[in-house]
Design a protein around this motif. Structure first.
Motif, short mmCIF file in Angstrom:
data_model
loop_
_atom_site.label_atom_id
_atom_site.label_comp_id
_atom_site.label_asym_id
_atom_site.label_seq_id
_atom_site.Cartn_x
_atom_site.Cartn_y
_atom_site.Cartn_z
N THR A 174 -7.09 -0.01 3.98
CA THR A 174 -6.56 -0.59 2.75
C THR A 174 -5.27 0.13 2.39
O THR A 174 -4.90 1.14 3.00
N HIS A 175 -4.55 -0.41 1.41
CA HIS A 175 -3.39 0.28 0.85
C HIS A 175 -3.88 1.26 -0.21
O HIS A 175 -4.68 0.88 -1.07
N LEU A 176 -3.37 2.49 -0.20
CA LEU A 176 -3.72 3.41 -1.30
C LEU A 176 -2.66 4.49 -1.46
O LEU A 176 -2.05 4.93 -0.49
N ALA A 192 -3.01 2.97 4.25
CA ALA A 192 -1.57 2.76 4.34
C ALA A 192 -0.88 3.47 3.18
O ALA A 192 -1.31 3.34 2.04
N HIS A 193 0.15 4.24 3.48
CA HIS A 193 1.10 4.88 2.55
C HIS A 193 0.74 6.32 2.17
O HIS A 193 1.39 7.25 2.59
N GLY A 194 -0.25 6.53 1.30
CA GLY A 194 -0.62 7.90 0.94
C GLY A 194 0.52 8.71 0.38
O GLY A 194 0.67 9.91 0.65
N VAL A 233 4.95 0.37 10.68
CA VAL A 233 6.21 -0.26 10.26
C VAL A 233 6.04 -0.97 8.92
O VAL A 233 7.02 -1.27 8.25
N ASP A 234 4.79 -1.28 8.53
CA ASP A 234 4.49 -2.11 7.37
C ASP A 234 5.06 -3.50 7.57
O ASP A 234 5.74 -3.80 8.55
N GLY A 235 4.79 -4.38 6.63
CA GLY A 235 5.19 -5.78 6.77
C GLY A 235 6.70 -5.96 6.77
O GLY A 235 7.44 -5.13 6.26
ZN LIG Z 1 1.31 -3.01 3.63
#
Ligand SMILES: [Zn+2]
Length: 452
Positions: free
Chosen positions: A232-234, A269-271, A320-322
């Motif tokens: 998930t994104h977080l 994703a991200h953190g 790379v993300d979207g």
């Molecule tokens: Zn994303």
């Protein structure tokens, strides 16, 4: 037992990211079976030689976060110069027009772009399911099989729309029962176990602001029961922190833990916005982070504290993300972006080009639970990216591996997945690129314009 495939010696590489492999490596039956030290010849019998004298050889790059469908919404005027929440609000209505046909061409374009940049394994996070697109993941599986790319496709989901205090419109969400039933169907139909798996499925509710607590919990339970990974994104933005405080009365990581998600089955994703105590909790649980340097800079979300995460014991990979927030799917360029961003943050003593390459290979492999990928060593899968340094951008280079990152390599000459060449001479055999680009541009025009 006779081997089914002749052994291939990648002979005398210009450079190779491996220990004691100066004369190259031997590949057989989809795996690396021998490293050949300087001054030696292969011990493996009956090898065919491939002259790698013009190639710098890397483990195949692994992409740990993407949204293939977003290749249809690159540089959309309505979403320019916006941070995450308003950016999403501008794009949801466009994404609601996705169809199986437009997703097929978007996914093919995304995967082709990744492969041509040296990627051998990618994930995708597809969470937009407007009416008519129920078979989204099936469409992606078929496209990946055609291209020969190794994939971990996540069955994403959103079930908390504006009606329930979430961010997305009603038109792109599904109900919990539908999501769970389709998740089960996809895992049973497509998920391969084993080190040579080409297609795997994971489950991926989108984010705290688009999914209910009930769906988070039931998805974790299903993944645990079936032995698949969770994504998930977080920790992406301060807006997310504020949303969680207002709605859940806690920080995003607390919420994640309440949902039963703090585990080694999970990569996030991200953190970007975890504090020191939270990093220790992530490390203790074995939860890993996909660092998306370009996307975080484009949306001005903040800078992921990669060295602090690693020092705390958290595994970090690259994504790379979207393509609506990057806006390209070039994984080798993402390596350079991560290198520059983290070098700028931490200084020369803590971040080298080798760290950036490690994040995109072994680091990414840890995110997706595939230790048999992401390194050039005996027994690992034969997933490789070979780069020529014959463009003007490399002219006069010293260290070839450093040059790949510092001079900005962006196009692999050859890519091997499981012992099979899927990119040769900078092209994907059997893929008509001009035809793909024409179809892709047409699909993007239709989806961005809307019903006429
Ligand atoms: Zn994303």
């Amino acid at each position: 037992m006779r081997s089914s495939q002749p052994a291939l010696w990648l002979k005398d590489p210009l450079a190779i990211l491996a220990e004691d492999a100066g004369r190259g490596i031997v590949v057989r039956d989809g795996r690396i079976v021998e490293l050949v030290p300087a001054g030696r010849t292969p011990a493996t019998p009956e090898v065919t030689a491939f002259d790698a004298g013009n190639h710098a050889v890397l483990p195949g790059l692994i992409n740990t976060h993407h949204h293939f469908y977003q290749t249809l919404t690159r540089a959309v005027p309505a979403a320019l110069d916006r941070e995450l929440f308003p950016w999403l609000m501008a794009l949801y209505p466009i994404w609601a027009r996705l169809t199986p046909q437009t997703l097929e061409v978007a996914a093919t374009a995304a995967m082709a772009e990744l492969m041509l940049s040296g990627c051998t394994t990618t994930t995708d996070h597809h969470y937009v399911f407007p009416a008519g697109l129920e078979a989204a993941i099936d469409v992606e599986v078929a496209a990946a099989k055609r291209l020969g790319l190794r994939v971990l496709l996540t069955r994403g989901s959103m079930n908390r729309s504006q009606r329930d205090g979430g961010l997305p419109p009603d038109s792109v969400v599904q109900d919990e029962d539908t999501i769970l039933a389709d998740s089960l169907r996809l895992i049973e139909r497509y998920h391969e176990a084993g080190e040579d798996a080409m297609i795997q499925i994971a489950l991926a509710p989108c984010s705290p602001f688009s999914v209910t607590t009930s769906l988070m919990r039931s998805t974790a339970a299903l993944a645990g029961r079936l032995g698949v990974r969770l994504h998930t994104h977080l920790g992406e933005t301060e807006d997310e922190n504020r949303y969680c405080q207002e709605v859940h009365r806690c920080r995003p990581l607390d919420y994640l833990e309440q949902c039963g998600w703090l585990s080694d089955r999970v990569w996030l994703a991200h953190g970007v916005h975890f504090n020191a105590a939270e990093m220790a909790r992530l490390a203790g649980a074995g939860t890993t982070i996909s660092h998306c340097a370009c996307s975080n800079q484009t949306l001005a979300s903040g800078t992921c504290p990669v060295c602090d995460l690693e020092q705390a014991g958290v595994g970090v990979g690259i994504g790379v993300d979207g393509s609506a927030s990057n806006d390209c799917s070039n994984l080798m360029q993402e390596v350079r972006a991560a290198f520059l961003l983290q070098r700028g943050r931490y200084g020369v003593g803590r971040v080298s080009h080798r760290d950036a390459l490690r994040w995109a290979t072994a680091g990414s492999a840890s995110c997706i639970g595939r230790p048999e990928l992401g390194a050039i060593a005996v027994g690992k899968m034969a997933d490789l990216a070979l780069f020529k340094l014959d463009e003007l951008r490399f002219s006069g280079h010293g260290d070839p591996l450093a040059a790949l990152v510092l001079c900005g390599a962006h196009r692999a000459d050859r890519v091997m997945v499981g012992g099979r060449w899927v990119v040769e001479g900078g092209a994907i055999p059997g893929l008509d690129m001009a035809e793909l680009m024409q179809r892709h541009a047409g699909a993007a025009r239709v989806i961005q314009r809307g019903p006429s």
